[in-house]
Design an enzyme around this catalytic site. Structure first.
Site, PDB file in Angstrom:
ATOM      1  CB  THR A 175     -24.514 -26.309 -15.399  1.00  0.00           C
ATOM      2  OG1 THR A 175     -24.284 -27.680 -15.074  1.00  0.00           O
ATOM      3  CG2 THR A 175     -23.324 -25.468 -14.985  1.00  0.00           C
TER       4      THR A 175
ATOM      5  N   GLY B 139     -33.229 -31.508 -18.720  1.00  0.00           N
ATOM      6  CA  GLY B 139     -33.908 -32.482 -19.571  1.00  0.00           C
ATOM      7  C   GLY B 139     -33.267 -33.857 -19.599  1.00  0.00           C
TER       8      GLY B 139
ATOM      9  CB  CYS C  64      -8.060 -41.549 -10.934  1.00  0.00           C
ATOM     10  SG  CYS C  64      -6.371 -41.991 -10.691  1.00  0.00           S
TER      11      CYS C  64
HETATM   12  N1  PLP Z   1     -27.354 -30.583 -10.316  1.00  0.00           N
HETATM   13  C1  PLP Z   1     -27.354 -31.905 -10.065  1.00  0.00           C
HETATM   14  C2  PLP Z   1     -27.854 -32.379  -8.729  1.00  0.00           C
HETATM   15  C3  PLP Z   1     -26.905 -32.804 -11.015  1.00  0.00           C
HETATM   16  O1  PLP Z   1     -26.913 -34.120 -10.753  1.00  0.00           O
HETATM   17  C4  PLP Z   1     -26.444 -32.314 -12.264  1.00  0.00           C
HETATM   18  C5  PLP Z   1     -25.920 -33.224 -13.291  1.00  0.00           C
HETATM   19  O2  PLP Z   1     -25.428 -34.295 -12.995  1.00  0.00           O
HETATM   20  C6  PLP Z   1     -26.486 -30.930 -12.494  1.00  0.00           C
HETATM   21  C7  PLP Z   1     -26.941 -30.092 -11.499  1.00  0.00           C
HETATM   22  C8  PLP Z   1     -26.039 -30.339 -13.794  1.00  0.00           C
HETATM   23  O3  PLP Z   1     -27.018 -30.506 -14.784  1.00  0.00           O
HETATM   24  P1  PLP Z   1     -26.642 -30.358 -16.335  1.00  0.00           P
HETATM   25  O4  PLP Z   1     -25.850 -31.575 -16.686  1.00  0.00           O
HETATM   26  O5  PLP Z   1     -27.931 -30.275 -17.043  1.00  0.00           O
HETATM   27  O6  PLP Z   1     -25.841 -29.115 -16.457  1.00  0.00           O
END
Ligand code: PLP
Length: 388
Positions: free
Chosen positions: A72, A199, A325
């Protein structure tokens, strides 16, 4: 109670080899890698070894790797940075099926008045390339597009997308959080400028992410302050987790092709087992020809995915559903909605995501239990008729 974990796209078990690699960095090697003295220097060496192992997994140069706290953060850094670098007149192009870690920052920019275009997808979740080409007619432009979808496993033709976007003059980023460790990802063959991954999706811990920035790409850091990561991400490095990620990347690189074909065989066994036992009103969502080997997203018509999950959880089986939900009503996944999956199927969707630790016995247990739950819930559904 027997437990079966099939929610590896949400997070993965930390590999024992990774725990072992991290252990000394909680006990003896606790120095700050930026320190000039012995404690720092000793740790800095391991940091750079991990950087090289991470870079090797995606065909990058170690100097192009920035450690972040998660996928993220990597996505947010790239998207907010691109908007600032390219300026107000730039167009930001993404797809309607991205993870919220991309859609969130893109929609925030839209609220701030930026030109943001979300490209649609077809029935199996592949992006509309003609719409992408049309959107690229406006320049300057920034494209952020996922490599593989977390809900359906659909794999985008990232090399083709990157080539089209680059030849139109765009800056290109890919959210490869679900792809790295499961598929060969090589930035020498796929001309993206930036790439994010995380990670905890490849058997390293939660709280460590990566941002690849191709040499020469303009980049504006999200976190300002210290000079760490060559001034591209301030904050003292999370050394134990970085070392763990380095080890996880080494393991993934070494065993990927054998491991993923075995995982793919188990996923196919699960999918065909469930389709055989629940032949009516069951469908597979996503692109079955271009899909992550560990993922299947299946819909069971006229029943609620959350109800299936609840009963599965009682039997020790962990999976996830495409519906959530919210305030008493079932909200259908934005991914399945964008693919045009009918509501009576989309609400009953379940994602099973496997890993190197999944066994054949576990798959057979799930194939035995899911049909019992589905039949029980269908018997209670007011929408099911004799023909279903
Ligand atoms: N992008 C995708 C495609 C994801 O599946 C996820 C997490 O599920 C993320 C970004 C976010 O990653 P993180 O949990 O390391 O912030």
């Amino acid at each position: 109670m027997k437990t079966v974990y099939m929610d590896n796209n949400a997070t993965t078990r930390v590999a024992p080899e990774v725990v072992e690699a991290m252990d000394p960095f909680f006990r003896d090697l606790w120095g700050n890698p930026s320190s000039m003295h012995y404690f720092g220097g000793q740790v800095a060496r391991h940091l750079e070894k991990a950087r090289a192992d991470v870079a090797a997994l995606i065909g990058a140069d170690p100097a192009e790797i920035i450690f972040t706290s998660c996928g993220t953060e990597s996505n947010n850094a790239v998207i907010s940075g691109a908007a600032e670098i390219l300026g107000r007149g730039a167009r930001i192009i993404t797809t309607r099926v991205e993870h919220q870690a991309v859609l969130g920052p893109c929609r925030h920019l839209k609220q701030l008045g930026h030109d943001v275009v979300e490209i649609g997808v077809d029935a199996v979740g592949q992006p509309n390339i003609a719409d992408l080409r049309k959107a690229l007619q406006h320049q300057p432009c920034f494209v952020t597009c996922m490599w593989a979808n977390n809900e359906t496993g659909t794999v985008f033709p990232m090399a083709e997308i990157a080539e089209i976007a680059k030849s139109a003059g765009a800056v290109v980023h890919t959210d490869a959080v679900q792809a790295v460790g499961k598929l060969p990802v090589d930035v020498r063959k796929t001309p993206v400028d930036m790439l994010s991954f995380s990670g905890h999706k490849l058997h390293a811990p939660k709280g460590i992410g990566v941002l690849y920035v191709r040499r020469g790409t303009k980049f504006r850091p999200l976190l300002l302050g210290g000079h760490q990561e060559h001034g591209r991400r301030a904050g003292t490095e999370n050394v134990p987790y970085i070392v763990g990620l380095g080890r996880a990347c080494e393991l993934a690189g070494r065993s990927m092709s054998a491991e993923q074909s075995e995982v793919g065989r188990l996923r196919d066994r699960l999918e065909s087992g469930l389709l055989a036992k629940c032949p009516k009103g069951t469908m597979v969502n996503g692109d079955r020809d271009r899909r992550l080997p560990n993922t299947t997203n299946m819909s069971f018509r006229y029943i609620e995915g959350e109800a299936i999950l609840y009963h599965l959880s009682d039997l020790g089986i962990a999976a996830s559903s495409g519906s959530a939900c919210t305030s008493g009503s079932l909200e259908v996944s934005h991914v399945l909605r964008a693919m045009g999956v009918p509501a009576e199927f989309a609400q009953g969707s379940i994602r099973f995501s496997l890993s190197r630790y999944t066994t054949r016995e576990e798959v057979d247990y799930v194939v035995e239990k899911v049909p019992v739950i589905v039949n029980r819930l269908r018997a209670l559904s007011p929408f099911v008729t004799d023909g279903d």
